[in-house]
Design a protein around this motif. Structure first.
Motif, PDB file in Angstrom:
ATOM      1  N   UNK A 177     168.579 -81.984  20.521  1.00 39.63           N
ATOM      2  CA  UNK A 177     169.034 -80.508  19.973  1.00 39.63           C
ATOM      3  C   UNK A 177     168.901 -79.513  20.879  1.00 39.63           C
ATOM      4  N   UNK A 178     170.042 -78.753  21.375  1.00 45.54           N
ATOM      5  CA  UNK A 178     169.798 -77.514  22.183  1.00 45.54           C
ATOM      6  C   UNK A 178     171.010 -76.475  21.733  1.00 45.54           C
ATOM      7  N   UNK A 179     170.840 -75.163  22.254  1.00 43.63           N
ATOM      8  CA  UNK A 179     171.510 -74.027  21.512  1.00 43.63           C
ATOM      9  C   UNK A 179     172.953 -74.459  21.724  1.00 43.63           C
ATOM     10  N   UNK A 180     173.482 -74.850  22.672  1.00 44.67           N
ATOM     11  CA  UNK A 180     174.969 -75.252  22.892  1.00 44.67           C
ATOM     12  C   UNK A 180     175.342 -76.040  21.457  1.00 44.67           C
ATOM     13  N   UNK A 181     174.727 -77.100  21.348  1.00 45.59           N
ATOM     14  CA  UNK A 181     175.223 -78.111  20.147  1.00 45.59           C
ATOM     15  C   UNK A 181     175.119 -77.183  19.010  1.00 45.59           C
ATOM     16  N   UNK A 182     174.063 -76.531  18.663  1.00 47.15           N
ATOM     17  CA  UNK A 182     173.765 -75.876  17.449  1.00 47.15           C
ATOM     18  C   UNK A 182     175.072 -74.581  17.218  1.00 47.15           C
ATOM     19  N   UNK A 183     175.363 -73.879  18.409  1.00 45.33           N
ATOM     20  CA  UNK A 183     176.393 -72.855  18.255  1.00 45.33           C
ATOM     21  C   UNK A 183     177.821 -73.766  18.014  1.00 45.33           C
ATOM     22  N   UNK A 184     178.046 -74.821  18.528  1.00 42.71           N
ATOM     23  CA  UNK A 184     179.427 -75.313  18.445  1.00 42.71           C
ATOM     24  C   UNK A 184     179.649 -75.958  17.125  1.00 42.71           C
ATOM     25  N   UNK A 185     178.561 -76.310  16.476  1.00 46.08           N
ATOM     26  CA  UNK A 185     178.592 -76.883  15.086  1.00 46.08           C
ATOM     27  C   UNK A 185     178.889 -75.811  14.137  1.00 46.08           C
ATOM     28  N   UNK A 186     178.064 -74.574  14.304  1.00 49.09           N
ATOM     29  CA  UNK A 186     178.231 -73.326  13.525  1.00 49.09           C
ATOM     30  C   UNK A 186     179.580 -72.918  13.732  1.00 49.09           C
ATOM     31  N   UNK A 187     180.008 -72.802  14.804  1.00 53.38           N
ATOM     32  CA  UNK A 187     181.409 -72.095  15.137  1.00 53.38           C
ATOM     33  C   UNK A 187     182.702 -73.108  14.517  1.00 53.38           C
ATOM     34  N   UNK A 188     182.415 -74.516  14.385  1.00 59.08           N
ATOM     35  CA  UNK A 188     183.158 -75.293  13.803  1.00 59.08           C
ATOM     36  C   UNK A 188     183.199 -75.103  12.035  1.00 59.08           C
ATOM     37  N   UNK A 189     182.246 -74.495  11.738  1.00 64.17           N
ATOM     38  CA  UNK A 189     182.191 -74.297  10.469  1.00 64.17           C
ATOM     39  C   UNK A 189     182.559 -72.898  10.160  1.00 64.17           C
ATOM     40  N   UNK A 190     182.600 -72.225  10.929  1.00 60.86           N
ATOM     41  CA  UNK A 190     183.150 -70.872  10.601  1.00 60.86           C
ATOM     42  C   UNK A 190     184.473 -70.775  10.383  1.00 60.86           C
ATOM     43  N   UNK A 191     185.182 -71.575  11.057  1.00 58.56           N
ATOM     44  CA  UNK A 191     186.778 -71.981  10.972  1.00 58.56           C
ATOM     45  C   UNK A 191     186.976 -72.517   9.616  1.00 58.56           C
ATOM     46  N   UNK A 192     185.999 -72.994   8.964  1.00 54.34           N
ATOM     47  CA  UNK A 192     186.554 -73.984   7.827  1.00 54.34           C
ATOM     48  C   UNK A 192     186.096 -73.493   6.477  1.00 54.34           C
ATOM     49  N   UNK A 193     185.204 -72.343   6.447  1.00 48.60           N
ATOM     50  CA  UNK A 193     184.645 -71.832   5.296  1.00 48.60           C
ATOM     51  C   UNK A 193     184.495 -70.423   5.193  1.00 48.60           C
ATOM     52  N   UNK A 194     184.322 -69.845   4.036  1.00 48.58           N
ATOM     53  CA  UNK A 194     184.085 -68.361   3.892  1.00 48.58           C
ATOM     54  C   UNK A 194     182.756 -67.903   4.457  1.00 48.58           C
ATOM     55  N   UNK A 195     183.033 -66.668   4.743  1.00 50.88           N
ATOM     56  CA  UNK A 195     181.567 -65.972   5.239  1.00 50.88           C
ATOM     57  C   UNK A 195     180.529 -66.270   4.315  1.00 50.88           C
TER      58      UNK A 195
END
Length: 378
Positions: free
Chosen positions: A158-176
């Motif tokens: 796990x690294x920062x880039x992978x963590x951020x990419x996963x969170x960004x993906x979920x940001x597009x799919x779910x409510x705040x």
């Protein structure tokens, strides 16, 4: 009732007959009504007779057998010509199987091997070291089961880039609001992994915050007069009047959370000192003074209405089996029903937090939104 009585004579439960009697005795000890017990034993008797006709041995009964019973096209004795078994009927048969499993007659349920074994240790860590409620633990695990297929199981990579990419993906799919709970679970999991040396430290800081403007919404509380109307509405009840009044007073006077009320135990009430002991978030011990009207309401409920059963929980269901509330949401349901009885048609919200916020606004020094006092209650 008549059909069940007739079927009693046609259905032969075979060697499970004595166990059905013991099952009925256990239900009676839990204060089930005779009519409900008859319904459960009728299902158990039918299940036992079906086992005999299907040639299934008692020592191989498991959850799969219960599923087969639920979908079988019934041609069992007793003039039954059912195309399918009702879900309620099969659930009652399933309760009988659970009874047999506890007694060692039937096979114990199979333990499903987790796809993510680390979550078992994480769950224990949340329970023992973080002091989270079972409901919060279940929510964390539910979110992590959504995230882990994308994150992978190689935690050391796990690294920062992978963590951020996963969170960004979920940001597009779910409510705040949902994203906040998802990222909260992920931060907690990364801290756990770092603590046991299975991922790089401080990866939880790589998760971007979910912005939510402070004080952006209107205050969500009731006026003092409306709070009193809600409490007084309990007088309209024929069952649970004293229980619901005590619950509403705990929320409205002390600003307790729904989980605090649902988890309250008899030993938490210090009658001599007039104090209430609570385990707050992360198991922080808190002692609160017990106002006179709250103490009177608790005492009236315990002495006059609470079922006489060996349960430490203060608040119990009003129908058998007399058990503690399975979820704190039951407390919020009591609030919602009280609001309806009081004729408050458009409240800011309908959960237990409404009375908690209302208590915060009425405290000395509370700011206009009640948020300052609400922080003190935390």
């Amino acid at each position: 009732m008549g059909a069940n009585s007739r079927n009693h004579w046609f259905l032969d439960p075979g060697p499970l007959s004595s166990w059905i009697d013991q099952f009925a005795n256990e239900l009676a000890a839990q204060r089930y009504t005779p009519l409900t017990i008859e319904g459960y034993t009728a299902s158990a008797r039918h299940f036992a007779a079906w086992l005999g006709s299907a040639g299934i041995s008692i020592d191989v009964i498991d959850d799969d057998v219960v599923r087969r019973f639920a979908v079988h096209r019934c041609r069992c004795p007793g003039a039954r010509q059912w195309l399918r078994i009702s879900p309620k009927y099969s659930r009652r048969a399933g309760k009988f199987v659970v009874f047999l499993q506890r007694a060692g007659v039937a096979l114990p349920p199979l333990k499903v091997v987790s796809t993510y074994p680390l979550l078992d240790d994480y769950q224990s860590w949340l329970r023992v070291h973080r002091g989270l409620s079972e409901r919060t633990i279940a929510r964390h695990l539910r979110h992590l089961h959504k995230l882990l297929p994308e994150l992978g199981t190689a935690t050391v990579d796990y690294d920062a880039a992978r963590i951020r990419n996963v969170v960004r993906g979920w940001r597009e799919r779910t409510r705040p609001a949902d994203l906040r709970t998802i990222t909260s679970a992920l931060r907690s999991y990364l801290r756990f992994l770092a603590g046991i040396g299975l991922c790089r430290p401080n990866l939880d800081h790589a998760i971007p915050p979910v912005l939510q403007w402070r004080l952006s919404s209107l205050p969500r509380y009731l006026a003092a007069a409306d709070v009193e109307r809600v409490i007084a509405s309990c007088d309209q009840l024929t069952r649970g009047r004293l229980r619901d009044r005590a619950i509403l007073l705990l929320l409205a006077r002390l600003g307790l959370r729904a989980g605090d009320v649902a988890g309250l135990r008899l030993s938490d009430i210090e009658w001599m000192s007039g104090m209430l002991c609570l385990s707050g978030k992360a198991r922080r011990q808190v002692r609160l003074p017990l106002p006179q009207d709250v103490g009177d309401a608790l005492l009236a409920y315990i002495e006059q209405e609470r079922p006489h059963v060996h349960q430490q929980a203060v608040f119990l269901a009003m129908i058998a089996p007399y058990r503690p509330f399975a979820q704190s949401s039951h407390v919020s349901t009591i609030v919602a029903l009280a609001l309806r009885r009081a004729g408050i048609s458009d409240p800011p919200s309908t959960g237990a937090c409404l009375l908690r916020h209302s208590a915060a606004t009425s405290m000395p020094g509370a700011v206009s939104t009640g948020r300052g006092a609400n922080k003190r209650l935390a």
